[in-house]
Write a protein that holds these residues in place. Structure first.
Motif, short mmCIF file in Angstrom:
data_model
loop_
_atom_site.label_atom_id
_atom_site.label_comp_id
_atom_site.label_asym_id
_atom_site.label_seq_id
_atom_site.Cartn_x
_atom_site.Cartn_y
_atom_site.Cartn_z
N SER A 1 -14.70 4.03 4.25
CA SER A 1 -14.39 2.86 3.44
C SER A 1 -12.91 2.50 3.55
O SER A 1 -12.55 1.32 3.65
N GLN A 2 -12.06 3.50 3.54
CA GLN A 2 -10.62 3.28 3.65
C GLN A 2 -10.27 2.62 4.98
O GLN A 2 -9.49 1.66 5.03
N ILE A 3 -10.88 3.10 6.06
CA ILE A 3 -10.61 2.54 7.39
C ILE A 3 -11.11 1.10 7.47
O ILE A 3 -10.43 0.22 8.01
N GLN B 1 -11.43 -1.04 5.05
CA GLN B 1 -10.54 -1.90 4.26
C GLN B 1 -9.25 -2.20 5.02
O GLN B 1 -8.77 -3.34 5.02
N LEU B 2 -8.71 -1.19 5.69
CA LEU B 2 -7.48 -1.40 6.47
C LEU B 2 -7.73 -2.32 7.65
O LEU B 2 -6.90 -3.18 7.97
N MET C 1 -6.16 13.74 0.64
CA MET C 1 -7.48 13.18 0.88
C MET C 1 -8.53 14.28 0.87
O MET C 1 -8.29 15.37 1.43
N LEU D 1 -15.68 7.99 1.83
CA LEU D 1 -14.40 7.48 1.35
C LEU D 1 -13.47 7.17 2.52
O LEU D 1 -12.80 6.13 2.54
N ILE D 2 -13.43 8.07 3.51
CA ILE D 2 -12.59 7.85 4.68
C ILE D 2 -13.06 6.60 5.43
O ILE D 2 -12.25 5.75 5.83
N GLU E 1 -0.98 5.44 3.26
CA GLU E 1 -1.88 4.41 3.78
C GLU E 1 -1.21 3.63 4.91
O GLU E 1 -1.89 3.22 5.87
N HIS F 1 -5.75 12.68 8.62
CA HIS F 1 -5.76 13.11 7.23
C HIS F 1 -5.55 14.61 7.11
O HIS F 1 -4.87 15.08 6.19
N ILE G 1 0.86 -1.18 0.00
CA ILE G 1 0.00 0.00 0.00
C ILE G 1 0.90 1.23 0.00
O ILE G 1 2.11 1.13 0.22
N TYR H 1 -9.04 9.60 12.60
CA TYR H 1 -8.57 9.40 11.23
C TYR H 1 -8.77 10.66 10.38
O TYR H 1 -7.92 10.97 9.54
#
Length: 244
Positions: free
Chosen positions: A225-227, A229-230, A215, A222-223, A88, A203, A84, A199
């Motif tokens: 979703s990013q969290i 996924q991580l 960002m 979006l934020i 990220e 950012h 990543i 978070y």
């Protein structure tokens, strides 16, 4: 095995027992309730034997915090290896710290408490040096992510070295954790239990540092979703590291 080697092994195992029981008691009763004499009794040893290993309660707490940092190191090393972006990875470190806080709240509170002046100054110099040695690889790891970003032209150097640039995200993570762990503190000033708060702030900080890719702070979906996924990416590795 020589007599000396056997005695050293017994000493190490005894110290491990003291730390294990201390962690158990802290999880059940809290840090401030931990007392040396009851701890020694719970381990079937005399209080004097416990003091042969730890010069004070503060000395024991610093030793326990240092041991916990070893688990974090293995976890964070896995983050560095992920395919990543450097930004990220920095965000993933904050997610990892949050996961540690959620899964092991007593560990997180201990780390916060162990580095207060009242505890730190009353621990032995040897214990303080040991935990600093344990934490040095963690600091190097974070600095390595920053250096990677600089090398890849994702982050302006701003006349600072990699470690200096890593201090602000590090401090934000520690500060967020301290505020979140103090029950009712944020709410008293009009805050709420927003799971994305730390978070978004991270950012904001990384955007201010011009850490690419920037960002869109208005894109909350979006934020989130990013969290998510991580978290999904890190959970198996988290379980593996803490199972060892």
């Amino acid at each position: 095995m020589t007599v000396t080697e056997r005695k050293e092994r017994q000493r190490v195992l005894r110290e491990q027992l003291f730390l294990d029981k201390a962690a158990e008691l802290i999880a059940k009763e809290g840090i401030l309730q931990l007392q040396m004499a009851p701890l020694a009794k719970a381990c079937d040893y005399a209080t004097g034997t416990l003091y042969q290993h730890f010069s004070s309660k503060e000395d024991l707490l610093v030793a326990l915090a240092g041991r916990n940092s070893c688990h974090q190191l293995r976890f964070f090393q896995g983050i560095v290896a992920l395919e990543i972006t450097s930004r990220e990875k920095m965000l993933a470190l904050s997610v990892a710290a949050k996961m540690n806080q959620q899964h092991y709240p007593s560990h997180a509170r201990l780390e916060q408490y162990a580095f207060t002046e009242a505890v730190w100054q009353n621990a032995s110099a040897a214990r303080r040096q040991a935990i600093l040695a344990n934490c040095k690889p963690l600091a190097d790891l974070v600095s390595g992510i920053v250096q990677q970003a600089i090398n890849d032209n994702e982050l302006p150097k701003q006349n600072c070295d990699a470690f200096s640039l890593s201090v602000a995200p590090w401090a934000l993570c520690i500060g967020s954790q301290a505020l979140e762990q103090t029950e009712g503190f944020l709410e008293a000033f009009g805050g709420n239990k927003d799971p994305l708060l730390r978070y978004r702030h991270l950012h904001m900080l990384l955007n201010g540092m011009q850490w690419q890719p920037l960002m869109d702070l208005n894109n909350e979906a979006l934020i989130a979703s990013q969290i998510k996924q991580l978290e999904s990416l890190l959970e198996p590795w988290f379980q593996h590291c803490h199972a060892e």
